[in-house]
Design an enzyme around this catalytic site. Structure first.
Site, PDB file in Angstrom:
ATOM      1  N   ASP A 257       0.836  -1.288   0.179  1.00 27.99           N
ATOM      2  CA  ASP A 257       0.257  -0.099  -0.257  1.00 27.99           C
ATOM      3  C   ASP A 257       1.273   1.169  -0.153  1.00 27.99           C
ATOM      4  O   ASP A 257       0.842   2.271  -0.928  1.00 27.99           O
ATOM      5  CB  ASP A 257      -0.605  -0.307   1.228  1.00 27.99           C
ATOM      6  N   ARG A 379     -19.991  -7.585  -9.237  1.00 29.60           N
ATOM      7  CA  ARG A 379     -18.517  -6.237  -9.432  1.00 29.60           C
ATOM      8  C   ARG A 379     -19.135  -5.671 -10.905  1.00 29.60           C
ATOM      9  O   ARG A 379     -20.506  -5.757 -11.732  1.00 29.60           O
ATOM     10  CB  ARG A 379     -17.343  -6.883  -9.732  1.00 29.60           C
ATOM     11  N   HIS A 843     -11.840   3.673   5.688  1.00 23.26           N
ATOM     12  CA  HIS A 843     -11.774   5.037   5.313  1.00 23.26           C
ATOM     13  C   HIS A 843     -11.799   5.731   6.894  1.00 23.26           C
ATOM     14  O   HIS A 843     -11.718   5.225   7.687  1.00 23.26           O
ATOM     15  CB  HIS A 843     -13.874   6.456   4.767  1.00 23.26           C
TER      16      HIS A 843
END
Length: 1184
Positions: A257, A379, A843
């Site tokens: 990440d 998806r 988030h």
């Protein structure tokens, strides 16, 4: 995530290093860490005070209320500490509902003191500033400090003085301690700001005559500020919450990440769990976890995580293989489930990410089968049909049960299927590709209307009494309690409010009277709302556009705004219209083209993008498409020039990185014409975001974001990548307005709301994703009030989230009668209360710091006050449909004729991606491929090249000869490069390079000058020698006949002869190469032939030796013909096309560069050849 907890030791280390205060802080850096593997003798050696002082020992693992739990050993000697640790260190224990191992303890000196010398101090961040809490009674029994402590707010950019502290916080502190405490708290606050803390608590803080002692400390820092604070923070360790182990796989994903512009998150909850998730999107990942827990899967949920932000195929592969590796380590009697879910992507190429997942599935085919894994996929987004097709195919080829669904299936329906709560339907045939909506199969100039027939509403100007509607779910009764109060609200310039009649089993809402066109209605009793006036010149009327448009879509100019009582500029109710113009910060050509395509399909008269700003290039024009034709959009180096030349612009879409988004936004807000800014970047430190919010409030600017995809107003305007590609725009009918407005935190979930609303109502009127940070630039309530005051909006949908308290403002708005339109709301994150340890969701703001911030508490409060709250996310679409159908039945919404949008051509690059077109390539290459995640040389990944230590010779073999060469061949090539690297400054190539360097030319020019001298006379004899000797040898000419033939024809034998070296002064370079070739080459027939020729030529003249060029030429022919890697035809072809001269060129380039650098280093001036080295003669005819 932004706010991350740090260990007590790390927090104290920061404090001791960087606090600036007059207070004398004691016991600085006096702490020792103990772990199960600690060597006590070494620890005592490093901390000798352990043997001389009384000690305190406690776990340092983010455990709250350690004193209450009996986890602090006080006033012990070293032996007492060891005894105290025996039943605790390394042992499993329960703390609340969390079970974990105590394995990290902190030992500090014991500080004898009285109870009255204990104090409590805490600093924490809020949207409006930072609160400082102080209580004169600290310690274990401090109790409810929120109600007891004195609290002082330091507003954003405000300063805290010792006078403020003394006056507002220290009323009950003895006079002799006030000065010390005031200085310490001011210093602590400065430290808190400087090191970007978000929470800092000291309890107790002990103040004695000896000084200040920081006994217990808890802290969080804003991890996104790492790029600012790295110098002071160093490498910070963020421990996991107690009860959850830190797994190496989590660290691996965190490392991925950190190196990626995408978002990759992984938290392992239960490694033995049956249910694993691989979800795209921060908001969607929470929704899937909620649904799994809601259906009873909480104990079997193995992980939480998400991937988003358009990760590459390789990154998705790495992420997927980590999940598959974890889930196939332990068997489960019922088999295992993998949920590959996600909302409808805005810009991520679904097929590309699914290719990475498919690779991982193929790699783990056998383990997945052995563990009886079933995979459920849902998806949507760009190219999702191809992604689903590929996923379905891998299920068929591997035999792994994979169930694949697209946007026709509710997002979380696959969870119910996976857990056996709903049947698995027959999978309908998927559309072939994303282009279905874009290509006009009929051949007519207009696009056919989509298959779904929902239509949009026309605004009504008169109040309509709405008949009641029976909803399929239970309507809470709390809203009825407000009827009486609302009925008595005073009339004002705002629309008349008529209370609902009953809300027990049915619900009524009164349509408010539409306000006169041009007025942006603000909150009640505020005279500061921005006033918008219809534009009478300089723009085209909306009457020319296709299809009905709401009143707010007229073009407006702003009259001067007024200031409210708190000196904040008011903000407009209408942010976007069909004439909104914007500037894009950043070279985001794909996003801009998406906006222009949206504009075109909405039948706007002009593009919504006026200009772009990119500081890293000069002013220029960028080419884009407007429908079928090309247009130019100017790109400016700075914002000032852009805004000066485009006064019509009032919106900025800021694609700057997290490091530059703050500065670019601050600069833009200095221009009064800007009224709305969308900040896309994720990871802006919270302190900087709060400053932006303050500036925006002062300037009347509405900020959407940070960490957002933006927002969309169908038929008018879209921000960047919002709404995805055109197929989704058309499928969700975002090219014309509906009657439903929504606000969400998540960008991906906002696109899912587009899908849900388009399938259950007449479509979206406006939608905004405010962003996932703790402090978004604008709040839920900001936008809900705008929607309340917008006549075209008939109902409001809010997708709230765990964390923060913004949803309670909606409760207040409903309670006070400010919000009268139906509000359907659901807060995601309900699963958080079911976990035994704290989980930080995707988030940054999705974390509850207290019970009131949980999703369950918010949903309950909203339900009680009268909002329409479904039982879970699965029901959200049904509830929206029920409310919408009721509004249609009452006549509030009148369906209108669907108007097909114009056709928009597909970009060539995207059509190629979808495999719809083919085109002859301008170039062909077979040696290198840089398109994937990893560079490939002749089919070999660069990592493999280094892993096998192929060296420069191996790389040259791949790039020049398209194959792996034997080791001796690679070594020989490297030796050739070494011996040809240089031969002094006198040779022509080096001489030219030196002359150019001394003339002030650059490296490339000087190197080129030297290389241009290479030919048959200098350095270029490798090819010629190889060809001459090969031709003679292949013709069966004996050496003597070859020499005589060349002499007869008057030709030089290439590779024979040297200016300096001779048979008596041999060239050691040739000798080195000859020894290696004879020892390692399987056969050297051409070299032997050349040596026979050398015997003949040196017998005539001793310097007619086989020189280094000739030796390398003939030896390379032997290598190509006899190493086993080439056919005879291939070997001859490489000689013919000039490959061998490349060895000299490559090797000698190293020497030429060396001469260039040498001349520059020696600072040699312009070269002028001396007169005495030139023979000046007259022309021949004059001498006669």
């Amino acid at each position: 995530m932004s706010a991350k907890a740090i260990s007590e030791q790390t927090g104290k280390e920061f404090l001791y290093k960087f606090i600036c205060t007059k207070a004398a802080i004691q016991n600085k850096f006096k702490y020792a860490r103990v772990r199960p593997e600690t060597d006590w003798d070494l620890l005592i050696q490093e901390h000798p005070w352990l043997q001389t002082e009384h000690l305190v020992v406690k776990p340092d693992q983010l455990i709250k209320r350690r004193g209450k739990l009996g986890l602090i050993g006080v006033n012990l000697g070293l032996s007492g500490v060891k005894e105290w640790l025996k039943p605790r260190l390394g042992w499993e224990t329960m703390v609340g509902r969390a079970k974990g191992v105590l394995k990290n303890f902190l030992i500090e000196p014991f500080v004898p003191h009285r109870q009255e010398e204990e104090f409590y101090v805490c600093i924490y961040a809020a949207r409006e500033g930072d609160y400082v809490l102080f209580h004169h009674e600290g310690g274990v029994d401090v109790g409810d400090v929120d109600s007891k402590a004195y609290k002082f707010l330091v507003e954003v950019d405000g300063k805290l003085s010792e006078q403020d502290v003394s006056n507002h916080l220290l009323q009950h502190v003895p006079e002799n301690r006030k000065s010390i405490l005031a200085s310490f708290i001011v210093g602590l606050f400065a430290l808190y700001e400087d090191l970007y803390f978000t929470y800092l608590e000291i309890n107790p803080l002990v103040v004695t005559d000896a000084g200040v002692f920081v006994l217990d400390m808890a802290a969080k820092i804003d991890a996104t500020a790492d790029y600012i604070c790295k110098g002071k923070w160093g490498d910070v360790d963020f421990p996991p919450p107690f009860g959850r182990e830190a797994y190496p796989e989590e660290a691996y994903i965190a490392n991925l990440d950190a190196k990626s512009g995408a978002s990759l998150k992984l938290t392992i909850l239960n490694p033995k769990g049956r249910i694993w998730t691989m979800v795209a999107g921060g908001g969607a990942s929470v929704v899937y976890s909620d649904t799994i827990c809601d259906l009873g899967g909480v104990d079997e949920l193995a992980n939480y995580g998400e991937y988003s932000g358009a990760p590459s195929e390789q990154q998705t592969y790495d992420y997927a293989k980590t999940i598959l590796s974890l889930m196939t380590r332990e068997q489960h009697s019922e088999g295992k489930i993998l949920i590959i879910g996600g909302s409808i992507a805005n810009f991520t190429n679904v097929a590309a990410t699914f290719k990475g997942i498919v690779r991982a599935i193929k790699d783990y085919q056998n383990p997945l089968q052995n563990h009886n894994v079933s995979i459920f996929v849902r998806r949507g987004g760009p190219n999702y049909q191809e992604g689903l097709r590929v996923m379905g195919e891998v299920g068929k080829t591997t035999g792994i049960p994979i169930y694949v669904f697209g946007t026709e299936t509710h997002m979380t329906a696959i969870v119910g299927m996976a857990l056996g709560h709903r049947s698995i339907p027959d999978q309908p045939p998927m559309a072939a590709h994303t282009a279905n909506f874009l290509l006009n199969a009929s051949g007519s100039p207009s696009t056919p209307a989509p298959s779904r027939t929902a239509s949009f509403s026309e605004s009504k100007s008169e109040d309509t009494n709405r008949p009641s509607m029976n909803l399929k779910h239970s309507i809470p009764q709390g809203r009825a309690r407000q009827e009486k109060k609302r009925a008595t609200l005073p009339m004002s310039r705002h629309p008349r409010v008529v209370p609902p009649a009953t809300l027990e089993a049915k619900c009524q809402w009164q349509q408010k009277r539409a306000h006169p066109i041009g007025i942006a209605v603000g909150p009640p009793m505020q005279a500061s709302s921005a006033v918008l006036t219809p534009l009478r010149s300089g723009g085209k009327s909306d009457q020319t556009s296709k299809g009905p448009q709401p009143e707010e879509n007229k073009c407006y100019i702003r009259e001067p705004c007024t200031l409210s009582e708190d000196n904040k500029m008011s903000k407009a109710t209408v942010l976007f219209s069909r004439h909104t113009k914007s500037i894009i910060w950043g070279m985001q050509t794909r996003a801009v083209q998406g906006m222009l395509d949206f504009d075109y399909v909405c039948s706007r008269d002009e593009p919504s993008v006026s200009a772009m700003v990119y500081p890293f290039t000069g002013d220029h024009k960028q080419k884009f498409y407007w429908g079928h034709k090309e247009i130019l959009i100017p790109v400016y180096k700075n914002m000032a020039d852009a805004l000066k030349k485009h006064p019509e612009v009032d919106v900025l879409i800021n694609f700057a990185s997290l490091r530059s988004a703050y500065d670019s936004t601050v600069e833009t807000m200095s221009f009064s014409q800007i009224r709305a800014i969308a900040i896309i970047a994720e990871g802006i430190p919270e302190a900087l975001t709060r400053r932006l919010i303050k500036m925006a409030d002062e300037n009347g600017v509405t900020i959407i974001g940070p960490a957002t995809v933006g927002g969309i107003k169908p038929g008018c305007y879209k921000i960047g990548n919002t709404g995805g590609m055109l197929d989704n725009i058309l499928a969700s009918k975002l090219y014309r307005p509906g009657s439903v407005a929504y606000v969400s935190r998540s960008g991906g979930m906002s696109n899912e709301l587009n899908n849900i609303i388009s399938r259950t109502t007449d479509g979206v009127y406006e939608g905004v994703a405010i962003g996932g940070d703790r402090y978004p630039g604008s709040t839920f309530m900001d936008h809900v009030l705008r929607y309340q005051d917008t006549p075209g909006v008939k109902m409001i949908v809010v997708l709230g989230e765990i964390g923060g308290t913004e949803e309670y403002k909606i409760c207040t708005g409903i309670k006070e009668g400010r919000i009268t339109k139906p509000v359907v709301i659901w807060c995601i994150g309900t699963c958080a209360t079911m976990f035994t340890s704290e989980v930080q969701f995707g988030h940054a703001g999705a974390c509850a710091n207290e019970t009131s911030e949980t999703a369950l508490a918010k949903n309950q409060a909203l339900r009680e006050i009268g909002a329409i709250v479904p039982r879970n996310f699965d029901e959200l679409g049904e509830v929206i449909k029920a409310v919408y159908d009721d509004l249609v039945a009452k006549g509030v919404i009148v369906p209108a004729q669907e108007v097909p949008p114009p056709t928009v051509p597909m970009d060539y690059s995207w059509a190629r991606e979808l495999g719809l077109i083919r085109k002859p390539a301008s170039f062909m290459t077979s040696i290198c491929d840089e398109r994937g995640q990893e560079l490939i040389y002749a089919g070999m990944p660069i990592t493999e090249i280094f892993k096998e230590d192929m060296g420069l010779g191996g790389v040259l073999g791949l790039l020049w000869f398209q194959r792996r060469l034997p080791k001796h061949a690679c070594h020989f090539i490297e030796m050739c490069l070494m011996v040809t690297a240089d031969h002094g400054p006198a040779v022509s190539g080096a001489h030219n390079t030196i002359v150019c360097a001394r003339a002030g030319k650059d490296l490339i020019s000087s190197l080129t000058s030297g290389l241009l001298t290479i030919g048959d006379r200098f350095g270029g004899a490798l090819d010629a020698a190889a060809k001459q000797f090969s031709k003679a040898f292949d013709s069966s000419l004996i050496a003597m006949d070859f020499v005589n033939k060349m002499k007869k024809e008057g030709q030089l034998i290439m590779g024979i002869g040297h200016r300096v070296k001779s048979i008596n002064n041999p060239d050691m370079r040739v000798q080195i190469l000859k020894d290696f070739v004879k020892q390692n080459f399987p056969a050297t027939p051409l070299l032997d032939y050349a040596l026979e020729v050398e015997k003949i030529t040196t017998s005539k003249k001793p310097n007619l030796i086989l020189n280094v060029d000739g030796f390398i030429g003939v030896a390379m022919v032997d290598l190509l013909r006899n190493c086993g890697a080439f056919t005879r035809e291939e070997a001859d072809e490489y000689v013919e096309i000039g490959a061998l001269n490349g060895i000299f060129v490559l090797g000698r380039s190293m020497g030429f560069i060396g001469h260039y650098l040498d001349q520059k280093r020696l600072k040699q001036g312009l070269y002028r050849h001396p007169w005495d080295d030139i023979s000046y003669v007259l022309p021949e005819h004059m001498t006669m």
